[in-house]
Write a protein that holds these residues in place. Structure first.
Motif, PDB file in Angstrom:
ATOM      1  N   UNK A 124       0.830  -1.212   0.000  1.00 29.59           N
ATOM      2  CA  UNK A 124       0.000   0.000   0.000  1.00 29.59           C
ATOM      3  C   UNK A 124       0.861   1.257   0.000  1.00 29.59           C
ATOM      4  N   UNK A 125       0.261   2.356  -0.426  1.00 29.70           N
ATOM      5  CA  UNK A 125       0.934   3.643  -0.383  1.00 29.70           C
ATOM      6  C   UNK A 125       0.841   4.212   1.035  1.00 29.70           C
ATOM      7  N   UNK A 126       1.381   5.416   1.226  1.00 28.78           N
ATOM      8  CA  UNK A 126       1.333   6.039   2.553  1.00 28.78           C
ATOM      9  C   UNK A 126      -0.094   6.399   2.946  1.00 28.78           C
ATOM     10  N   UNK A 168      -7.581  -7.112 -13.630  1.00 28.71           N
ATOM     11  CA  UNK A 168      -6.198  -7.039 -13.154  1.00 28.71           C
ATOM     12  C   UNK A 168      -5.652  -5.621 -13.268  1.00 28.71           C
ATOM     13  N   UNK A 169      -6.087  -4.914 -14.295  1.00 28.53           N
ATOM     14  CA  UNK A 169      -5.706  -3.512 -14.405  1.00 28.53           C
ATOM     15  C   UNK A 169      -6.327  -2.714 -13.264  1.00 28.53           C
ATOM     16  N   UNK A 170      -7.575  -3.055 -12.904  1.00 31.18           N
ATOM     17  CA  UNK A 170      -8.223  -2.378 -11.786  1.00 31.18           C
ATOM     18  C   UNK A 170      -7.511  -2.629 -10.470  1.00 31.18           C
ATOM     19  N   UNK A 175      -6.731   0.369  -7.801  1.00 29.98           N
ATOM     20  CA  UNK A 175      -6.627   0.172  -6.369  1.00 29.98           C
ATOM     21  C   UNK A 175      -5.287   0.626  -5.801  1.00 29.98           C
ATOM     22  N   UNK A 176      -4.195   0.277  -6.481  1.00 31.73           N
ATOM     23  CA  UNK A 176      -2.873   0.577  -5.939  1.00 31.73           C
ATOM     24  C   UNK A 176      -2.358   1.948  -6.355  1.00 31.73           C
ATOM     25  N   UNK A 177      -2.251   2.181  -7.660  1.00 29.75           N
ATOM     26  CA  UNK A 177      -1.644   3.429  -8.133  1.00 29.75           C
ATOM     27  C   UNK A 177      -2.519   4.649  -7.857  1.00 29.75           C
ATOM     28  N   UNK A 180      -4.231   3.987  -3.615  1.00 26.09           N
ATOM     29  CA  UNK A 180      -3.252   3.818  -2.548  1.00 26.09           C
ATOM     30  C   UNK A 180      -3.348   2.544  -1.743  1.00 26.09           C
ATOM     31  N   UNK A 181      -4.270   1.639  -2.075  1.00 23.63           N
ATOM     32  CA  UNK A 181      -4.391   0.384  -1.345  1.00 23.63           C
ATOM     33  C   UNK A 181      -3.392  -0.646  -1.868  1.00 23.63           C
ATOM     34  N   UNK A 182      -2.996  -1.567  -1.010  1.00 19.50           N
ATOM     35  CA  UNK A 182      -2.174  -2.686  -1.442  1.00 19.50           C
ATOM     36  C   UNK A 182      -3.047  -3.858  -1.850  1.00 19.50           C
ATOM     37  N   UNK A 183      -2.448  -4.808  -2.548  1.00 17.79           N
ATOM     38  CA  UNK A 183      -3.154  -6.022  -2.968  1.00 17.79           C
ATOM     39  C   UNK A 183      -2.338  -7.227  -2.522  1.00 17.79           C
ATOM     40  N   UNK A 184      -3.016  -8.181  -1.898  1.00 15.88           N
ATOM     41  CA  UNK A 184      -2.367  -9.426  -1.477  1.00 15.88           C
ATOM     42  C   UNK A 184      -3.121 -10.590  -2.109  1.00 15.88           C
TER      43      UNK A 184
END
Length: 265
Positions: A124-126, A168-170, A175-177, A180-184
């Motif tokens: 995830x981002x800050x 997958x682009x989403x 979500x990430x870029x 700011x959320x991370x993906x697991x």
């Protein structure tokens, strides 16, 4: 010439394969995008297609393009590059080694352990950014933040008409870029998925009942029935989970949907 490719949109990398089966196996093992026709690329963002075009154009001596008029044009141009690369450097399987009849039989080689799937794993981002109610981004956050996460099959069902490449682009871009959320990614079999999320069957596992409605004995009978009918517990598939930035205990609340001009409050 037929082209079989897999791509990683986040890294703007590609791989060519000798057959559709090889490409499909690579896509499953690496959680990459399977590309068999130009339309498979249309779900990428404009930033991703520009980077991927540059990666496929460089070996052909083609100048990069900073911006395309639309995604369909970008997908077609990238597909042309992949087809040209496949024609100039076809992905072929090595020819089998010819062993003289008089030579002793070689010792059997130890079988390599199957490659562990990588999945999508992004830190995830800050900070996280709120989504707007009623959008696909908001729906992604809701699905991914469930304790059981969301499988690709579930995401495709709820995000229709998105394709796997769009989903997958989403995950990687929206979500990430952007948010700011991370993906697991975790990997589960059909029975685990049904127990965790009341999912109505995945892969070779089939169920039409809610886990809470069955006793432990009934669940055991259902599992035995599936095993007898061909259910393979070793068949795993990716399940995606939302990772919150440090300090957050829940996703950022969605902002209200925009009210159209002239609509009553």
């Amino acid at each position: 010439m037929t082209t079989f490719a897999t791509i990683d949109p986040a890294a703007a990398t590609y791989a060519l394969h000798a057959s559709e089966a090889d490409a499909t196996a690579a896509a499953d093992a690496q959680d990459a995008l399977l590309v068999l026709i130009a339309e498979d690329l249309e779900g990428l963002t404009m930033k991703q297609v520009a980077a991927l075009f540059a990666a496929t154009a460089a070996p052909l001596g083609i100048a990069p393009v900073k911006r395309f008029p639309d995604r369909a044009t970008a997908a077609r141009r990238i597909w042309q590059n992949l087809a040209a690369l496949s024609a100039t450097k076809p992905a072929t399987k090595p020819a089998p080694e010819v062993v003289p009849e008089v030579a002793p039989e070689p010792a059997p080689k130890a079988k390599k352990a199957p490659r562990k799937p990588r999945g999508i794993n992004l830190a995830p981002k800050a900070e996280a950014v709120a989504c707007r109610e009623g959008t696909k981004q908001a729906l992604l956050v809701d699905l991914l933040s469930r304790p059981c996460g969301a499988s690709m099959t579930e995401l495709l069902r709820y995000l229709h008409p998105w394709k796997p490449v769009t989903v997958k682009s989403g995950l990687s871009w929206d979500m990430n870029s952007l948010k700011g959320y991370g993906i697991r990614t975790t990997f589960e079999n059909g029975h685990q998925r049904w127990l965790a999320c009341d999912y109505e069957g995945q892969g070779t596992f089939r169920a039409d009942s809610h886990p809470d409605d069955l006793s432990e004995a009934d669940k055991a009978v259902l599992l035995e029935q599936n095993l007898a009918e061909g259910y393979d517990p070793a068949e795993l598939f990716p399940v995606y989970h939302l990772v919150l930035p440090e300090g957050l205990t829940a996703p950022v609340p969605h902002t209200p949907a925009r009210v159209k001009a002239g609509a009553s409050a």
